[in-house]
Design an enzyme around this catalytic site. Structure first.
Site, PDB file in Angstrom:
ATOM      1  N   GLU A 176       0.847  -1.090  -0.101  1.00 34.04           N
ATOM      2  CA  GLU A 176       0.010   0.101   0.016  1.00 34.04           C
ATOM      3  C   GLU A 176       0.776   1.248  -0.033  1.00 34.04           C
ATOM      4  OE1 GLU A 176      -2.427   1.491  -0.857  1.00 34.04           O
ATOM      5  OE2 GLU A 176      -4.045   1.752   0.590  1.00 34.04           O
ATOM      6  N   ASP A 177       0.379   2.221  -0.533  1.00 29.88           N
ATOM      7  CA  ASP A 177       1.219   3.531  -0.561  1.00 29.88           C
ATOM      8  C   ASP A 177       1.165   4.174   0.625  1.00 29.88           C
ATOM      9  OD1 ASP A 177      -1.472   4.284  -0.488  1.00 29.88           O
ATOM     10  OD2 ASP A 177      -1.536   5.511  -2.360  1.00 29.88           O
ATOM     11  N   ILE A 178       0.035   4.287   1.235  1.00 25.28           N
ATOM     12  CA  ILE A 178       0.039   5.594   2.582  1.00 25.28           C
ATOM     13  C   ILE A 178      -0.872   4.824   3.731  1.00 25.28           C
ATOM     14  CG2 ILE A 178      -1.526   6.761   1.491  1.00 25.28           C
ATOM     15  CD1 ILE A 178       0.251   9.304   2.755  1.00 25.28           C
ATOM     16  N   ASP A 219      -2.928   6.558   6.409  1.00 25.74           N
ATOM     17  CA  ASP A 219      -3.366   7.777   7.074  1.00 25.74           C
ATOM     18  C   ASP A 219      -4.232   7.695   8.346  1.00 25.74           C
ATOM     19  OD1 ASP A 219      -4.022  10.605   7.463  1.00 25.74           O
ATOM     20  OD2 ASP A 219      -4.921  10.826   5.672  1.00 25.74           O
ATOM     21  N   SER A 220      -5.593   7.522   7.978  1.00 24.73           N
ATOM     22  CA  SER A 220      -6.318   7.060   9.246  1.00 24.73           C
ATOM     23  C   SER A 220      -6.125   5.604   9.566  1.00 24.73           C
ATOM     24  CB  SER A 220      -8.072   7.278   8.807  1.00 24.73           C
ATOM     25  OG  SER A 220      -8.382   6.553   8.048  1.00 24.73           O
ATOM     26  N   GLY A 221      -5.725   5.088   8.431  1.00 26.73           N
ATOM     27  CA  GLY A 221      -5.798   3.540   8.670  1.00 26.73           C
ATOM     28  C   GLY A 221      -6.850   2.719   8.051  1.00 26.73           C
ATOM     29  N   THR A 281      -8.413   2.443   5.250  1.00 25.10           N
ATOM     30  CA  THR A 281      -8.318   1.541   4.114  1.00 25.10           C
ATOM     31  C   THR A 281      -7.564   0.366   4.399  1.00 25.10           C
ATOM     32  OG1 THR A 281      -8.041   3.396   2.649  1.00 25.10           O
ATOM     33  CG2 THR A 281      -7.503   1.640   1.713  1.00 25.10           C
ATOM     34  N   LYS A 328       1.583   8.649   7.858  1.00 19.51           N
ATOM     35  CA  LYS A 328       1.439   9.915   8.351  1.00 19.51           C
ATOM     36  C   LYS A 328       1.849   9.961  10.037  1.00 19.51           C
ATOM     37  CE  LYS A 328      -0.896  12.378   4.685  1.00 19.51           C
ATOM     38  NZ  LYS A 328      -2.043  13.032   4.294  1.00 19.51           N
ATOM     39  N   ASP A 357      -1.129  10.925  -5.228  1.00 18.42           N
ATOM     40  CA  ASP A 357      -1.667  11.862  -6.147  1.00 18.42           C
ATOM     41  C   ASP A 357      -2.512  12.984  -5.228  1.00 18.42           C
ATOM     42  OD1 ASP A 357      -3.778   9.997  -5.615  1.00 18.42           O
ATOM     43  OD2 ASP A 357      -5.051  11.377  -6.714  1.00 18.42           O
TER      44      ASP A 357
HETATM   45  P1  IMP Z   1      -6.490   6.192   5.093  1.00 18.37           P
HETATM   46  O1  IMP Z   1      -7.178   7.281   5.684  1.00 18.37           O
HETATM   47  O2  IMP Z   1      -5.376   5.532   5.773  1.00 18.37           O
HETATM   48  O3  IMP Z   1      -7.701   5.000   4.874  1.00 18.37           O
HETATM   49  O4  IMP Z   1      -5.955   6.754   3.636  1.00 18.37           O
HETATM   50  C1  IMP Z   1      -6.847   6.699   2.679  1.00 18.37           C
HETATM   51  C2  IMP Z   1      -6.410   7.008   1.320  1.00 18.37           C
HETATM   52  O5  IMP Z   1      -6.184   8.408   1.258  1.00 18.37           O
HETATM   53  C3  IMP Z   1      -5.186   6.378   1.081  1.00 18.37           C
HETATM   54  O6  IMP Z   1      -5.172   5.158   0.529  1.00 18.37           O
HETATM   55  C4  IMP Z   1      -4.559   7.264  -0.311  1.00 18.37           C
HETATM   56  O7  IMP Z   1      -5.254   6.903  -1.369  1.00 18.37           O
HETATM   57  C5  IMP Z   1      -5.170   8.642   0.352  1.00 18.37           C
HETATM   58  N1  IMP Z   1      -4.289   9.620   0.937  1.00 18.37           N
HETATM   59  C6  IMP Z   1      -4.258   9.900   2.268  1.00 18.37           C
HETATM   60  N2  IMP Z   1      -3.225  10.903   2.432  1.00 18.37           N
HETATM   61  C7  IMP Z   1      -2.779  11.265   1.426  1.00 18.37           C
HETATM   62  C8  IMP Z   1      -1.800  12.090   0.882  1.00 18.37           C
HETATM   63  O8  IMP Z   1      -1.032  12.899   1.481  1.00 18.37           O
HETATM   64  N3  IMP Z   1      -1.484  11.874  -0.266  1.00 18.37           N
HETATM   65  C9  IMP Z   1      -2.118  11.192  -1.324  1.00 18.37           C
HETATM   66  N4  IMP Z   1      -2.988  10.596  -0.919  1.00 18.37           N
HETATM   67  C10 IMP Z   1      -3.342  10.330   0.335  1.00 18.37           C
HETATM   68 MG    MG Z   2      -4.048   4.099  -1.426  1.00 21.22          MG
END
Ligand code: IMP
Ligand code: MG
Length: 178
Positions: free
Chosen positions: A102-104, A106-108, A110, A134, A161
């Site tokens: 996975e790329d990132i 953030d909240s976790g 995904t 993050k 992106d």
């Molecule tokens: P989550 O909050 O961990 O579920 O992240 C949700 C999705 O938001 C990630 O899979 C990314 O596609 C996108 N995302 C969160 N932060 C960034 C960022 O800083 N740049 C680009 N995409 C982001």
């Molecule tokens: Mg993603």
């Protein structure tokens, strides 16, 4: 960097730093999966496509490559569980040593969705390799392999992106807030 695009504030991870770290992570994975017949890499589209391509090329352990695509309902900050599948894997993963790429985080949410979804399919093992995390106080998911911790800003490049832009930069930069 003199030629940084005006949309970008600063480079957070250079191409060299990224490539060095990818080699380290691949070596770590090879060590941990020694004796395993093959790893089943599951890349999460679109963001993980570069990390997946670089990581897979550095792995010495045999591996399959497959992809999923998910989308978050609503905007950033949507509550947990609000993730939907856009594209599923082609093959069953029962008995496979699955590694989510996975790329990132953030909240976790995904990753949490992906782990729950894939765990229910009875893989032999399930781990996660995440390019960047993050800075957060607590993340509800386990990251087995992590590239970098970054500040809580919007980043682009190396697959990441902003509205589908700046995704193919070979480095990671902070996006200017508008
Ligand atoms: P989550 O909050 O961990 O579920 O992240 C949700 C999705 O938001 C990630 O899979 C990314 O596609 C996108 N995302 C969160 N932060 C960034 C960022 O800083 N740049 C680009 N995409 C982001
Ligand atoms: Mg993603």
């Amino acid at each position: 960097m003199n030629d940084l695009h005006p949309d970008l504030v600063r480079v957070l991870l250079t191409e060299e730093e990224i490539q060095t770290r990818v080699v380290e992570i691949a070596a770590e994975i090879d060590r941990d999966y020694a004796g395993v017949e093959r790893i089943y890499l599951v890349g999460v589209l679109k963001g993980a496509f570069m990390f997946m391509a670089d990581l897979a090329r550095r792995l010495k352990t045999a591996h399959n490559v497959d992809f999923m695509a998910v989308s978050s309902y609503g905007a950033k900050g949507a509550t947990a569980g609000e993730v939907r599948m856009i594209l599923d894997l082609r093959e069953p993963i029962a008995g496979e040593h699955v590694l989510i790429v996975e790329d990132i985080a953030d909240s976790g949410k995904t990753l949490n969705y992906l782990i729950n979804t894939l765990q229910s399919r009875n893989p032999a093992s399930l781990r996660t390799a995440v390019f960047v995390r993050k800075e957060r106080r607590s993340l509800p998911v386990q990251l087995d392999y992590l590239g970098f911790d970054i500040p809580d800003v919007w980043v682009v490049g190396y697959g990441l992106d902003f509205a589908d832009r700046r995704r193919t930069l070979p480095f990671v930069a902070e996006m200017r807030q508008v």
